[in-house]
Design an enzyme around this catalytic site. Structure first.
Site, PDB file in Angstrom:
ATOM      1  N   VAL A 148      31.864  42.266  37.552  1.00 22.84           N
ATOM      2  CA  VAL A 148      32.022  43.209  36.443  1.00 22.84           C
ATOM      3  C   VAL A 148      33.440  43.761  36.506  1.00 22.84           C
ATOM      4  O   VAL A 148      33.810  44.406  37.491  1.00 22.84           O
ATOM      5  CB  VAL A 148      31.002  44.368  36.530  1.00 22.84           C
ATOM      6  CG1 VAL A 148      31.228  45.364  35.394  1.00 22.84           C
ATOM      7  CG2 VAL A 148      29.567  43.837  36.498  1.00 22.84           C
ATOM      8  N   THR A 185      35.690  44.102  33.070  1.00 28.74           N
ATOM      9  CA  THR A 185      36.122  44.657  31.779  1.00 28.74           C
ATOM     10  C   THR A 185      35.509  46.022  31.496  1.00 28.74           C
ATOM     11  O   THR A 185      36.192  46.939  31.035  1.00 28.74           O
ATOM     12  CB  THR A 185      35.760  43.664  30.656  1.00 28.74           C
ATOM     13  OG1 THR A 185      36.315  42.399  30.988  1.00 28.74           O
ATOM     14  CG2 THR A 185      36.325  44.121  29.325  1.00 28.74           C
ATOM     15  N   HIS A 225      34.800  35.632  30.063  1.00 27.43           N
ATOM     16  CA  HIS A 225      35.653  36.695  30.610  1.00 27.43           C
ATOM     17  C   HIS A 225      36.049  37.660  29.496  1.00 27.43           C
ATOM     18  O   HIS A 225      36.331  37.242  28.379  1.00 27.43           O
ATOM     19  CB  HIS A 225      36.940  36.105  31.188  1.00 27.43           C
ATOM     20  CG  HIS A 225      36.735  35.361  32.459  1.00 27.43           C
ATOM     21  ND1 HIS A 225      37.078  34.048  32.614  1.00 27.43           N
ATOM     22  CD2 HIS A 225      36.220  35.748  33.642  1.00 27.43           C
ATOM     23  CE1 HIS A 225      36.798  33.666  33.852  1.00 27.43           C
ATOM     24  NE2 HIS A 225      36.269  34.679  34.499  1.00 27.43           N
ATOM     25  N   ASP A 263      40.441  37.357  43.248  1.00 26.00           N
ATOM     26  CA  ASP A 263      39.789  36.697  42.117  1.00 26.00           C
ATOM     27  C   ASP A 263      40.691  35.587  41.545  1.00 26.00           C
ATOM     28  O   ASP A 263      41.912  35.751  41.474  1.00 26.00           O
ATOM     29  CB  ASP A 263      39.546  37.794  41.050  1.00 26.00           C
ATOM     30  CG  ASP A 263      38.416  37.465  40.099  1.00 26.00           C
ATOM     31  OD1 ASP A 263      37.657  36.525  40.373  1.00 26.00           O
ATOM     32  OD2 ASP A 263      38.297  38.180  39.082  1.00 26.00           O
TER      33      ASP A 263
END
Ligand SMILES: [Zn+2]
Length: 288
Positions: free
Chosen positions: A230, A232, A179, A81
């Site tokens: 996804v 958090t 984010h 990422d």
């Protein structure tokens, strides 16, 4: 099968669904993440930040993802990422990650194109896929904070040129998500997403998925979102569960008593999300 981002987003395109890209924060949660996908019958993208990849080890991450893909018979893509440094990208690809994100979204448009193109050339030569980014996604990720006022929505005209010039396999777009948002939900700019989807066939990616209202998922998926990040929500719930368990478990009892419930909390969230990502109430698009 251990596979690429390009392959799993093609499955998503064929079935008009989206593939959950879930951030692994440690090795402990990995088996249950992949078993969640197996139980739902969906491919899965496991992604790590560079910091997590270094903490675990790039090659260890690859070995674990490969073995679980094989043992559980799930299509698993392993994705790096938000990389901005070519050395990190090279290390991930050379270690066996099947996909990387090159995030040049903070750069001038032409520089973003040039650098993304270089990453695509290296990745494709080694059988890996590349996600690029256009526009700025709000919030903070790995210490980089984007203020609300500095957020730039993705321009549909830029998308056409960027995809053509870079050869990316997927594109992260800025349509109002943030984010790290988990205490509130965001207003996603669906009209802009429709405009972007009308001008390109590239699989589109939403970041900051924790902050997206679940009732918005069908609109996102029906308009070309093929990778849905996804992170958090998994982190928050793993930590909450682990905190509660550690608080009540005697120090001489196996760590399993603390860690397994946290892993299972992550598994349940992933199963719930994949259930929505499969978009079962929408028809499969007929090829034109
Ligand atoms: Zn992101």
């Amino acid at each position: 099968m251990y596979t690429t981002l390009k392959n799993v987003t093609q499955t998503a395109e064929d079935l008009n669904m989206t593939i959950g890209a879930f951030n692994a924060h440690n090795l402990e949660m990995m088996p249950e993440m992949i078993r969640a996908a197996k139980e739902m019958g969906s491919p899965i993208i496991i992604q790590t930040s560079i910091a997590t990849a270094r903490y675990i080890g790039f090659k260890v991450m690859v070995a674990v993802a490969k073995q679980l893909a094989e043992d559980e018979m799930v299509d698993v893509a392993l994705h790096l990422d938000h990389a901005q440094d070519f050395d990190d990208i090279k290390e991930a690809i050379d270690s066996g990650y099947t996909s990387v994100m090159y995030d040049g979204s903070q750069l001038p448009f032409k520089e973003n194109i040039a650098k993304t193109r270089a990453v695509v050339q290296y990745a494709h030569k080694h059988g890996a896929s590349v996600e690029g980014e256009l526009g700025t996604i709000g919030g903070t990720e790995e210490g980089i904070h984007v203020e609300e006022a500095d957020r730039i929505y993705t321009s549909p005209e830029d998308v056409v040129e960027f995809v053509k010039e870079t050869g990316v396999d997927a594109l992260a777009i800025a349509i109002g998500t943030n984010h790290g948002q988990f205490k509130s939900k965001t207003e996603v700019n669906i009209p802009l997403l429709k405009e972007i989807h009308q001008v390109t066939d590239i699989p589109l990616v939403v970041h900051g998925g924790t902050g997206v209202k679940e009732e918005d998922y069908p609109d996102l998926i029906n308009n070309g979102i093929r990778k849905f990040n996804v992170g958090t929500e998994l982190l928050v719930n793993w930590t909450k569960e682990a905190k509660a368990c550690f608080a009540e478990t005697p120090v001489n009892k196996s760590l399993r008593h603390n860690v397994i419930p946290a892993n299972l909390a992550v598994k349940e969230i992933i199963k719930h999300k994949i259930g929505l990502f499969m978009n079962v109430d929408s028809p499969i698009k007929v090829a034109q």
